[in-house]
Design a protein around this motif. Structure first.
Motif, short mmCIF file in Angstrom:
data_model
loop_
_atom_site.label_atom_id
_atom_site.label_comp_id
_atom_site.label_asym_id
_atom_site.label_seq_id
_atom_site.Cartn_x
_atom_site.Cartn_y
_atom_site.Cartn_z
N THR A 165 0.45 -0.84 0.10
CA THR A 165 0.37 0.20 -0.32
C THR A 165 1.30 1.28 0.01
N ASN A 166 2.18 0.81 0.32
CA ASN A 166 2.56 2.26 0.67
C ASN A 166 3.73 2.77 -1.07
N THR A 167 2.41 4.04 -1.78
CA THR A 167 3.27 4.48 -2.54
C THR A 167 3.71 5.07 -2.93
N TYR A 168 4.45 5.37 -1.92
CA TYR A 168 6.14 6.08 -2.51
C TYR A 168 7.25 4.87 -2.73
N LEU A 169 6.41 4.05 -2.44
CA LEU A 169 7.63 2.90 -2.82
C LEU A 169 8.08 2.16 -4.72
N ILE A 170 6.00 2.47 -4.58
CA ILE A 170 6.01 2.39 -6.05
C ILE A 170 6.25 3.62 -7.24
N GLU A 171 6.24 4.68 -6.70
CA GLU A 171 6.39 5.83 -7.03
C GLU A 171 8.00 6.13 -7.61
N ASP A 172 8.69 5.61 -6.34
CA ASP A 172 10.27 5.12 -6.80
C ASP A 172 11.13 4.24 -7.25
N SER A 173 10.01 2.16 -7.58
CA SER A 173 10.47 1.81 -8.30
C SER A 173 10.01 2.54 -9.63
N ILE A 174 9.14 2.73 -10.44
CA ILE A 174 8.91 3.91 -11.83
C ILE A 174 9.52 4.58 -11.46
N GLN A 175 9.75 5.85 -10.91
CA GLN A 175 11.12 6.23 -11.73
C GLN A 175 12.30 5.95 -11.87
N GLU A 176 12.30 4.99 -10.69
CA GLU A 176 14.30 4.70 -11.97
C GLU A 176 13.48 3.35 -12.37
N VAL A 177 12.79 2.55 -12.46
CA VAL A 177 12.96 1.75 -13.96
C VAL A 177 13.16 2.69 -15.86
N PHE A 178 12.23 3.71 -15.25
CA PHE A 178 12.04 4.94 -16.42
C PHE A 178 13.38 5.80 -16.45
N LEU A 179 14.11 5.88 -15.57
CA LEU A 179 15.70 6.57 -15.60
C LEU A 179 16.63 5.51 -16.31
N ASP A 180 16.67 4.41 -16.34
CA ASP A 180 17.17 3.15 -16.64
C ASP A 180 16.92 3.16 -18.31
N LEU A 181 15.76 2.70 -18.37
CA LEU A 181 15.60 2.79 -19.27
C LEU A 181 15.84 3.98 -20.30
N TRP A 182 15.54 4.98 -19.92
CA TRP A 182 16.18 6.35 -20.72
C TRP A 182 17.74 6.20 -21.47
N LYS A 183 18.70 6.09 -20.37
CA LYS A 183 19.93 5.83 -20.09
C LYS A 183 20.31 4.96 -21.29
N ARG A 184 19.40 3.56 -21.36
CA ARG A 184 19.77 2.73 -21.78
C ARG A 184 18.68 2.93 -23.73
N ARG A 185 18.59 3.83 -23.71
CA ARG A 185 17.27 4.09 -24.72
C ARG A 185 18.44 3.60 -26.39
N GLU A 186 19.55 4.03 -26.65
CA GLU A 186 20.04 4.05 -27.76
C GLU A 186 20.49 2.49 -28.07
N LYS A 187 20.42 1.35 -26.66
CA LYS A 187 20.88 0.28 -27.19
C LYS A 187 19.45 -0.73 -26.83
N LEU A 188 18.43 -0.66 -26.94
CA LEU A 188 17.31 -0.86 -27.31
C LEU A 188 16.74 -1.95 -27.73
N SER A 189 18.09 -1.97 -28.73
CA SER A 189 17.12 -2.62 -30.28
C SER A 189 16.93 -4.26 -30.07
N HIS A 190 17.99 -4.84 -29.07
CA HIS A 190 18.04 -5.67 -28.97
C HIS A 190 16.59 -6.31 -27.95
N VAL A 191 16.06 -5.30 -27.48
CA VAL A 191 14.73 -5.75 -26.45
C VAL A 191 13.80 -6.19 -27.35
N ASP A 192 12.93 -7.48 -27.36
CA ASP A 192 12.33 -7.87 -28.10
C ASP A 192 10.61 -7.56 -27.88
N SER A 193 10.67 -7.43 -26.53
CA SER A 193 9.01 -7.49 -25.89
C SER A 193 9.20 -6.94 -25.05
N PRO A 194 8.90 -5.19 -25.40
CA PRO A 194 9.14 -3.92 -24.03
C PRO A 194 7.80 -4.04 -22.64
#
Lengths: 182, 335
Positions: free
Chosen positions: A37-66
């Protein structure tokens, strides 16, 4: 690369990226709330996942299923954060398993009251992982293989989990089926 | 799949087996003509399984999950935070930066005027929070270059030249071509480049303007906006929803900045309320008659002990610490 939005992101298109972020925010919020129920943890996790995604965006071509890529990242990060949080706040052991909560399962209320009670009881016998496997497969457009990978179990085990969970349901329902279909 | 293969595969399936069959799940959840055709073929081939298949369907159709929906504001705020984070990352290609700027203007457009957003952005977070504990003062430099002296037991939240204040702060606002807003309980100050003090305690907000020009707008919508001149004080009570305008000495009003308390015509009760608000203790004056006495001159408020020492000397009382939160001032016996 099956998702055109991902292609835009690889090119640095912010508008497409904004749409993707907001879409997954809703889905991850919904998914994450089944664990905590801790929405802060959820928010933090979403931020972390997308920050990582953005940093790696130029290497995403290997990802078959986003979709799969994002779900598996999110689950991994969220569980880690829940663990850290619980350890800090309640001094829980780090090995504690944090599971998908069964309290969020709904039984269709068009069913008779008797049937609803039986289905509720049956659901209580399912483990968090069994429910999560159903949730991911039925609602989040992921394949068996992907669910297995997200839950870090072999495909065979997924089949077993599904089979076991539904077997448990079936046993609870035997009487009902006799009544209903005979 | 031919008939024999279908029969081999599905003849002895139980409900649970169907429910772990991806073809079956797809048929129930993502139906298509192709899947319909396939499953019709299965039913025709192994008619004795028709009932089991119906059962399995029923299981799936009556099981669902609660949907948790985040607030739209939460989604937008999260995206904006993320956007700032990725913009703070080291750049790789200039082309990307141009796109980012354009998108940022769209996202932040509702709050920010023009292209000032990047100039103001300092760290990873658009929202800055500064707070002080009891008896603590702090100087805060805002990302836009404005300075804020935060009095004890106060908090400011800053975002894009908008500040939400609880407690008291002295603002020295950097004059640039964009508005600076300060919100408190019940009113908003629009700043047009200036130094002013807002003291919001209990149900009262007092604003004293040192220099420049500010406009006050009231949340109740009934009071007219007030354009303040330097040296003026506006005192607003948000219970009575009434404001009173007068003159004061801004330097004296903001003497707290130098750890002095200099109230205008201060009664002992006013001083005690100020000390309670800034140091977080309950102060009880045993002899109520003393509450109405005037105490002129600055009172050193570097600590509560210092302040109470001065007061008790003037009033000839002793200071008794009853417990960790309550202080009693008792008149000394005459002899």
């Amino acid at each position: 690369m099956d998702n055109p939005v991902f292609k835009h992101i690889m090119n640095g298109d912010i508008e497409a990226y904004s749409g993707l972020y907001k879409e997954y925010y809703k889905r991850f919020y919904n998914y994450g709330r089944k664990f905590t129920t801790n929405t802060y943890l959820i928010e933090d996790s979403i931020q972390e996942v997308f920050l990582d995604l953005w940093k790696r965006r130029e290497k995403l071509s290997h990802v078959d299923s986003p979709n799969f890529y994002l779900y598996s990242s999110f689950r991994y990060v969220l569980i880690r954060k829940i663990r850290q949080h619980e350890k800090m706040v309640f001094n829980q052991s780090a090995d504690e398993d944090y599971e998908f909560s069964g309290e969020h399962v709904i039984v269709n209320n068009d069913l008779s009251e008797e049937l609803q009670i039986k289905l509720q009881k049956a659901i209580k016998t399912l483990t968090g992982r069994q429910l999560e496997a159903i949730f991911l497969m039925y609602y989040e457009d992921l394949s068996y293989k992907e669910v297995a990978s997200i839950l870090n179990i072999s495909v065979k085990a997924t089949y077993k989990i599904m089979a076991r969970s539904l077997l448990a349901l079936k046993e609870k329902f035997t009487i009902f089926f006799v009544l209903f279909f005979v | 799949m031919n008939k024999e293969a279908i029969s081999n595969r599905y003849l002895h399936f139980k409900e649970s087996d169907f429910l772990t069959d991806s073809y079956f799940l797809e048929w129930v959840y993502r139906p298509s003509a192709e899947l319909d055709a396939f499953w019709q073929q299965v039913i025709n081939t192994v008619p004795q399984q028709k009932e089991t298949i119906a059962n399995a369907r029923l299981y799936l159709e009556n099981l669902s999950f609660v949907t948790h929906t985040p607030a739209d504001e939460a989604i937008t705020a999260s995206w904006e935070k993320h956007l700032e984070q990725i913009q703070a990352l080291p750049e790789r290609k200039p082309a990307i930066r141009r796109i980012l700027l354009r998108a940022a203007a769209v996202v932040a457009g509702a709050i920010v005027i023009g292209g000032t957003w990047f100039v103001l952005r300092s760290g990873n977070n658009s929202q800055l929070v500064a707070r002080t504990g009891f008896g603590e003062l702090k100087q805060v430099m805002l990302p836009d270059g404005s300075q804020v002296d935060l009095n004890a037991n106060s908090k400011i939240t800053y975002k894009d030249r908008e500040v939400w204040l609880e407690g008291e702060a002295l603002f020295n606002v950097k004059h640039i071509n964009s508005k600076f807003l300060v919100h408190t309980k019940g009113l908003t100050v629009t700043v047009l480049g200036t130094v002013f003090d807002i003291r919001q305690r209990r149900s009262k907000t007092e604003i004293v303007l040192q220099s420049g020009k500010i406009r006050l707008s009231f949340a109740n919508g009934r009071e007219q906006d007030i354009i303040m001149k330097p040296g003026q004080i506006v005192s607003y009570n948000d219970k009575e929803e009434q404001s009173v305008t007068g003159n004061t000495s801004p330097e004296k009003f903001s003497a707290w900045k130098n750890q002095r308390l200099l109230l205008q015509d201060p009664k002992v009760s006013d001083i005690l309320i100020y000390l309670e608000d800034n140091f977080g203790k309950k102060i009880i004056m045993e002899d109520p008659a003393l509450n109405d006495r005037m105490v002129n001159g600055p009172i050193l408020i570097s600590s509560l002990d210092d302040a109470l020492f001065v007061l008790s000397t003037v009033l000839n009382t002793e200071v008794i610490k009853r417990d960790s939160t309550t202080i009693v001032m008792r008149s000394r016996s005459e002899q």
